[in-house]
Design a protein around this motif. Sequence first.
Motif, PDB file in Angstrom:
ATOM      1  N   ARG A  69      45.901  -3.596 -30.361  1.00  0.00           N
ATOM      2  CA  ARG A  69      45.024  -3.902 -29.233  1.00  0.00           C
ATOM      3  C   ARG A  69      45.763  -4.738 -28.195  1.00  0.00           C
ATOM      4  O   ARG A  69      45.633  -4.496 -26.985  1.00  0.00           O
ATOM      5  CB  ARG A  69      43.804  -4.673 -29.740  1.00  0.00           C
ATOM      6  N   ARG A  70      46.558  -5.704 -28.664  1.00  0.00           N
ATOM      7  CA  ARG A  70      47.331  -6.537 -27.735  1.00  0.00           C
ATOM      8  C   ARG A  70      48.357  -5.697 -26.984  1.00  0.00           C
ATOM      9  O   ARG A  70      48.588  -5.908 -25.780  1.00  0.00           O
ATOM     10  CB  ARG A  70      48.018  -7.671 -28.492  1.00  0.00           C
ATOM     11  N   ASP A  73      46.533  -3.598 -24.357  1.00  0.00           N
ATOM     12  CA  ASP A  73      46.104  -4.459 -23.252  1.00  0.00           C
ATOM     13  C   ASP A  73      47.292  -4.860 -22.379  1.00  0.00           C
ATOM     14  O   ASP A  73      47.169  -4.956 -21.148  1.00  0.00           O
ATOM     15  CB  ASP A  73      45.418  -5.717 -23.801  1.00  0.00           C
ATOM     16  N   GLY A  76      48.061  -2.100 -20.040  1.00  0.00           N
ATOM     17  CA  GLY A  76      47.033  -2.007 -19.009  1.00  0.00           C
ATOM     18  C   GLY A  76      47.144  -3.098 -17.955  1.00  0.00           C
ATOM     19  O   GLY A  76      46.831  -2.870 -16.790  1.00  0.00           O
ATOM     20  N   ASN A  77      47.600  -4.282 -18.353  1.00  0.00           N
ATOM     21  CA  ASN A  77      47.684  -5.419 -17.428  1.00  0.00           C
ATOM     22  C   ASN A  77      49.030  -5.550 -16.729  1.00  0.00           C
ATOM     23  O   ASN A  77      49.203  -6.425 -15.879  1.00  0.00           O
ATOM     24  CB  ASN A  77      47.388  -6.720 -18.183  1.00  0.00           C
ATOM     25  N   ASP A 104      43.503   4.312 -22.286  1.00  0.00           N
ATOM     26  CA  ASP A 104      42.471   4.845 -21.402  1.00  0.00           C
ATOM     27  C   ASP A 104      43.162   5.724 -20.356  1.00  0.00           C
ATOM     28  O   ASP A 104      44.191   5.331 -19.794  1.00  0.00           O
ATOM     29  CB  ASP A 104      41.736   3.689 -20.727  1.00  0.00           C
ATOM     30  N   VAL A 107      44.319   3.952 -17.065  1.00  0.00           N
ATOM     31  CA  VAL A 107      44.940   2.628 -17.063  1.00  0.00           C
ATOM     32  C   VAL A 107      46.309   2.613 -16.381  1.00  0.00           C
ATOM     33  O   VAL A 107      46.760   1.574 -15.905  1.00  0.00           O
ATOM     34  CB  VAL A 107      45.044   2.088 -18.509  1.00  0.00           C
TER      35      VAL A 107
END
Length: 207
Positions: A69-70, A73, A76-77, A104, A107
Amino acid sequence: MTTHGLVVVTAGLGRPSATRLLADRLTEATGRHLAEAGREVEPTVIELRELATDIAGHLVTGFPAPALRRALDAVGNADGLIAVSPVFAASYSGLFKSFFDLLDPTVLTGKPVLIAATGGTPRHSLALEYALRPLFVYLHATVVPTGVFAAADDWGSGASAGTDTLPARIDRAAAQLAALLPAAARPAAPEERVVPFEQQLAALRPD
């Protein structure tokens, strides 16, 4: 000084890995070009071999483990992405593709991406154009014009006048990625104002 978040995804299976070595060279070159323009980079390296079990689990269950998950993310960031895969059977590795299947679909829209690959012989270099580039175009990323392929012989070759060596390709691709990274600093996340419970109750009382 503007600071950029750069995520480096490398799908090498060995340790040490030629794929990771190429990723490190590209990261270093990108940082150098940004520094020359008075900009900084904060690279985050994601080694997919360390997430292989989590990736397989997510594909089956639909739920990512915390480490995965990290990683998702972080992609995505990020302000920009360097994506490097070994070439197996004339294409990117299954581990590489499986990771990006979990993102996603929106993203990477507009995000600058530098693609690179490693393989035993130069005949695999076209995988950049018929495999990696179409994948990131499909994900609506902005792919830098120069993709970098490193064959086994490239690591022992030296620069020579008139020859498109690996260092020259790395430098050119890194310069293109640096130029595509946003010029403005990333805005800080707005602080959430916490309203005391008593104040919330008072607002609900009739005048």
